[in-house]
Design an enzyme around this catalytic site. Structure first.
Site, PDB file in Angstrom:
ATOM      1  N   GLY A   1      63.610  56.575  10.579  1.00 34.08           N
ATOM      2  CA  GLY A   1      62.451  55.993  11.271  1.00 34.08           C
ATOM      3  C   GLY A   1      61.161  56.362  10.540  1.00 34.08           C
TER       4      GLY A   1
ATOM      5  NE  ARG B   1      45.946  61.242  -2.231  1.00 29.02           N
ATOM      6  CZ  ARG B   1      45.298  62.359  -1.946  1.00 29.02           C
ATOM      7  NH1 ARG B   1      45.828  63.260  -1.116  1.00 29.02           N
ATOM      8  NH2 ARG B   1      44.116  62.597  -2.504  1.00 29.02           N
TER       9      ARG B   1
ATOM     10  NE  ARG C   1      47.070  61.575  -7.047  1.00 31.38           N
ATOM     11  CZ  ARG C   1      46.086  60.837  -6.518  1.00 31.38           C
ATOM     12  NH1 ARG C   1      45.195  61.391  -5.725  1.00 31.38           N
ATOM     13  NH2 ARG C   1      45.997  59.557  -6.809  1.00 31.38           N
TER      14      ARG C   1
ATOM     15  NE  ARG D   1      67.602  54.762  11.638  1.00 30.94           N
ATOM     16  CZ  ARG D   1      66.423  54.526  12.233  1.00 30.94           C
ATOM     17  NH1 ARG D   1      65.940  53.309  12.295  1.00 30.94           N
ATOM     18  NH2 ARG D   1      65.740  55.513  12.770  1.00 30.94           N
TER      19      ARG D   1
ATOM     20  CG  ASP E   1      67.568  64.605  14.143  1.00 34.81           C
ATOM     21  OD1 ASP E   1      67.199  63.420  13.943  1.00 34.81           O
ATOM     22  OD2 ASP E   1      68.107  64.972  15.194  1.00 34.81           O
ATOM     23  N   GLY E   2      68.342  62.952  11.263  1.00 33.74           N
ATOM     24  CA  GLY E   2      69.439  62.202  10.631  1.00 33.74           C
ATOM     25  C   GLY E   2      69.342  62.303   9.116  1.00 33.74           C
TER      26      GLY E   2
ATOM     27  CB  THR F   1      60.311  62.325  13.345  1.00 35.10           C
ATOM     28  OG1 THR F   1      60.504  61.867  14.681  1.00 35.10           O
ATOM     29  CG2 THR F   1      60.252  63.840  13.398  1.00 35.10           C
TER      30      THR F   1
ATOM     31  CG  ASP G   1      61.008  60.660  18.390  1.00 32.47           C
ATOM     32  OD1 ASP G   1      60.153  59.905  18.894  1.00 32.47           O
ATOM     33  OD2 ASP G   1      62.152  60.284  18.093  1.00 32.47           O
TER      34      ASP G   1
ATOM     35  CG  ASP H   1      62.993  65.211  18.286  1.00 30.51           C
ATOM     36  OD1 ASP H   1      62.486  65.101  17.162  1.00 30.51           O
ATOM     37  OD2 ASP H   1      63.978  64.561  18.664  1.00 30.51           O
TER      38      ASP H   1
ATOM     39  NE  ARG I   1      47.728  43.514  38.738  1.00 27.67           N
ATOM     40  CZ  ARG I   1      47.220  42.502  38.034  1.00 27.67           C
ATOM     41  NH1 ARG I   1      46.742  42.697  36.830  1.00 27.67           N
ATOM     42  NH2 ARG I   1      47.212  41.295  38.545  1.00 27.67           N
TER      43      ARG I   1
ATOM     44  NE  ARG J   1      66.174  55.790  19.156  1.00 26.43           N
ATOM     45  CZ  ARG J   1      66.707  55.608  17.954  1.00 26.43           C
ATOM     46  NH1 ARG J   1      67.869  55.034  17.848  1.00 26.43           N
ATOM     47  NH2 ARG J   1      66.101  55.993  16.862  1.00 26.43           N
TER      48      ARG J   1
HETATM   49  P1  ADP Z   1      66.126  59.805  11.101  1.00 30.90           P
HETATM   50  O1  ADP Z   1      66.019  60.527   9.801  1.00 30.90           O
HETATM   51  O2  ADP Z   1      64.856  59.126  11.482  1.00 30.90           O
HETATM   52  O3  ADP Z   1      66.698  60.691  12.192  1.00 30.90           O
HETATM   53  P2  ADP Z   1      68.695  58.332  10.918  1.00 30.90           P
HETATM   54  O4  ADP Z   1      69.384  59.154  11.933  1.00 30.90           O
HETATM   55  O5  ADP Z   1      68.860  56.860  10.987  1.00 30.90           O
HETATM   56  O6  ADP Z   1      67.113  58.548  10.891  1.00 30.90           O
HETATM   57  O7  ADP Z   1      69.180  58.823   9.472  1.00 30.90           O
HETATM   58  C1  ADP Z   1      68.679  58.233   8.288  1.00 30.90           C
HETATM   59  C2  ADP Z   1      69.759  58.103   7.264  1.00 30.90           C
HETATM   60  O8  ADP Z   1      70.249  59.405   6.906  1.00 30.90           O
HETATM   61  C3  ADP Z   1      71.010  57.358   7.717  1.00 30.90           C
HETATM   62  O9  ADP Z   1      70.865  55.969   7.660  1.00 30.90           O
HETATM   63  C4  ADP Z   1      72.031  57.849   6.699  1.00 30.90           C
HETATM   64  O10 ADP Z   1      71.874  57.184   5.478  1.00 30.90           O
HETATM   65  C5  ADP Z   1      71.612  59.321   6.526  1.00 30.90           C
HETATM   66  N1  ADP Z   1      72.429  60.185   7.416  1.00 30.90           N
HETATM   67  C6  ADP Z   1      72.223  60.477   8.716  1.00 30.90           C
HETATM   68  N2  ADP Z   1      73.199  61.268   9.213  1.00 30.90           N
HETATM   69  C7  ADP Z   1      74.074  61.475   8.185  1.00 30.90           C
HETATM   70  C8  ADP Z   1      75.310  62.180   8.046  1.00 30.90           C
HETATM   71  N3  ADP Z   1      75.854  62.849   9.071  1.00 30.90           N
HETATM   72  N4  ADP Z   1      75.932  62.141   6.840  1.00 30.90           N
HETATM   73  C9  ADP Z   1      75.401  61.462   5.795  1.00 30.90           C
HETATM   74  N5  ADP Z   1      74.245  60.764   5.870  1.00 30.90           N
HETATM   75  C10 ADP Z   1      73.590  60.761   7.033  1.00 30.90           C
END
Ligand code: ADP
Length: 327
Positions: free
Chosen positions: A15, A25, A29, A76, A107-108, A130, A132, A134, A167, A176
């Site tokens: 995200g 940047r 730099r 993603r 975190d993803g 992010t 969020d 969090d 209102r 989320r």
């Molecule tokens: P965010 O970083 O905003 O939490 P996502 O959860 O969509 O977003 O994660 C971003 C990308 O990171 C995913 O599309 C994927 O390519 C990679 N990713 C997330 N979780 C894993 C995982 N367990 N193993 C490998 N790649 C991951």
């Protein structure tokens, strides 16, 4: 601690959030300041797999500190979940001689970086990008301040029109899994109630409090709902309110993606600049697989594996403060 790096890559993933450009940047730099070669990797992990990797110069990041979005784009990437995808990504990094990676994301994205860096000898530094807020291990995330200020500005405007017509507005904000935007924007706009995923929503209590307000002729009310509230978002809350309190003029407003865009606030630009600088310093110092955050106004390093496990907890005292002040 590992060997120093001479070529590094930077990417934005998952995200997007306002301030990512300021972080890019700062990475570019600072890298150039230390005579490193810096590569921009397009569309997060997708660019690593597709070899969409471009050299960055000082001018590549000119005039972007004030812009929302990300010049490197974000995405993603399903393939990165698979070992073959990560292997392709590694081979492309090797091809360019990239020895260290700065991953700006949530975190993803850190989960991906963590996996990648345990399989391959490429140190990864995560920067929390992010809206969020969090993530554990940092008091700030790049983008939260801008997003919450956007929400505050919008809610203030909605209150004006709510006031003109007596209102009830139920306003849904992003989050989320996290109630930070809802909680902070709700308190800052004098909302009557805030519904967040971290606290159980008692719809009966909400109805009773609205009935009480109706009796006291307090007809202008704002309820802020995080999209991930377990009751189901603003529309679901509105359905119950309309059934139980048909005399109340109830409206719903879903703020949506405006919270992700816009020029980053001064705070987000400062946080992004400091963290971007610190990411390169970290690679220079031989740190690997950590998220760089700010705690008590000092740089703070959290191992990526801990960063992805822990979430920053909401201080529930804020809910009490909100209730007292909104009476
Ligand atoms: P965010 O970083 O905003 O939490 P996502 O959860 O969509 O977003 O994660 C971003 C990308 O990171 C995913 O599309 C994927 O390519 C990679 N990713 C997330 N979780 C894993 C995982 N367990 N193993 C490998 N790649 C991951």
């Amino acid at each position: 601690m590992q060997k120093q790096v001479s070529k590094i890559g930077v990417l934005t993933s998952g995200g997007d959030s306002p301030g990512m450009n300021a972080a890019i940047r700062a990475v570019v730099r600072t890298g150039l300041y230390y005579n490193l070669e810096v590569f921009g990797i397009m569309r997060g992990y997708m660019g690593m797999i597709d070899d969409d990797i471009v050299p960055m110069h000082s001018r590549s990041v000119a005039n972007i500190i004030q812009r929302g979005g990300t010049i490197l784009k974000s995405a993603r990437c399903k393939e990165f979940y698979e070992p073959e995808g990560r292997k392709k990504a590694y081979e492309n990094l090797r091809k360019h001689g990239i020895e260290g990676l700065v991953v700006i994301g949530g975190d993803g994205s850190f989960r991906g970086a963590q996996k990648f860096s345990t399989e391959y000898d490429i140190p990864c530094i995560g920067l929390p990008g992010t809206i969020d807020k969090d993530m554990a291990g940092t008091d700030f995330t790049i983008g939260f301040d801008t997003a919450v200020n956007t929400a505050v500005e919008a809610i203030d405007k909605i209150r004006d029109t709510a006031d003109a017509h007596d209102r009830l507005f139920i306003i849904e904000v992003m989050g989320r899994d996290s109630g930070y935007i809802a909680l902070h924007s709700g308190i800052a706009t004098g909302a009557e109630n805030v519904l967040i995923p971290e606290a159980k929503t008692n719809i009966e209590d909400l109805i009773v409090s609205l009935e009480d307000k109706q009796r006291r002729k307090k007809l202008v009310n704002i309820i802020v709902v995080a999209e991930g509230d377990e009751f189901g978002g603003a529309e679901e809350v509105a359905k119950v309110v309309r059934t139980r309190l048909p005399d109340m003029d109830t409206r719903v407003c879903i703020l949506g993606h405006i919270q992700r865009g816009g020029s980053p606030s001064c705070m987000d630009r400062l946080v992004a600049s400091r963290l971007g600088y610190a990411a390169v310093e970290s690679l220079q110092e031989g740190r690997h697989n950590v998220m760089v955050g700010i705690v008590n106004n000092k740089l703070h390093y959290t191992p990526l594996d801990s960063a992805v496990k822990a979430k920053q907890k909401i201080d529930k005292e804020w809910l009490k403060i909100l209730k007292i002040l909104a009476s």
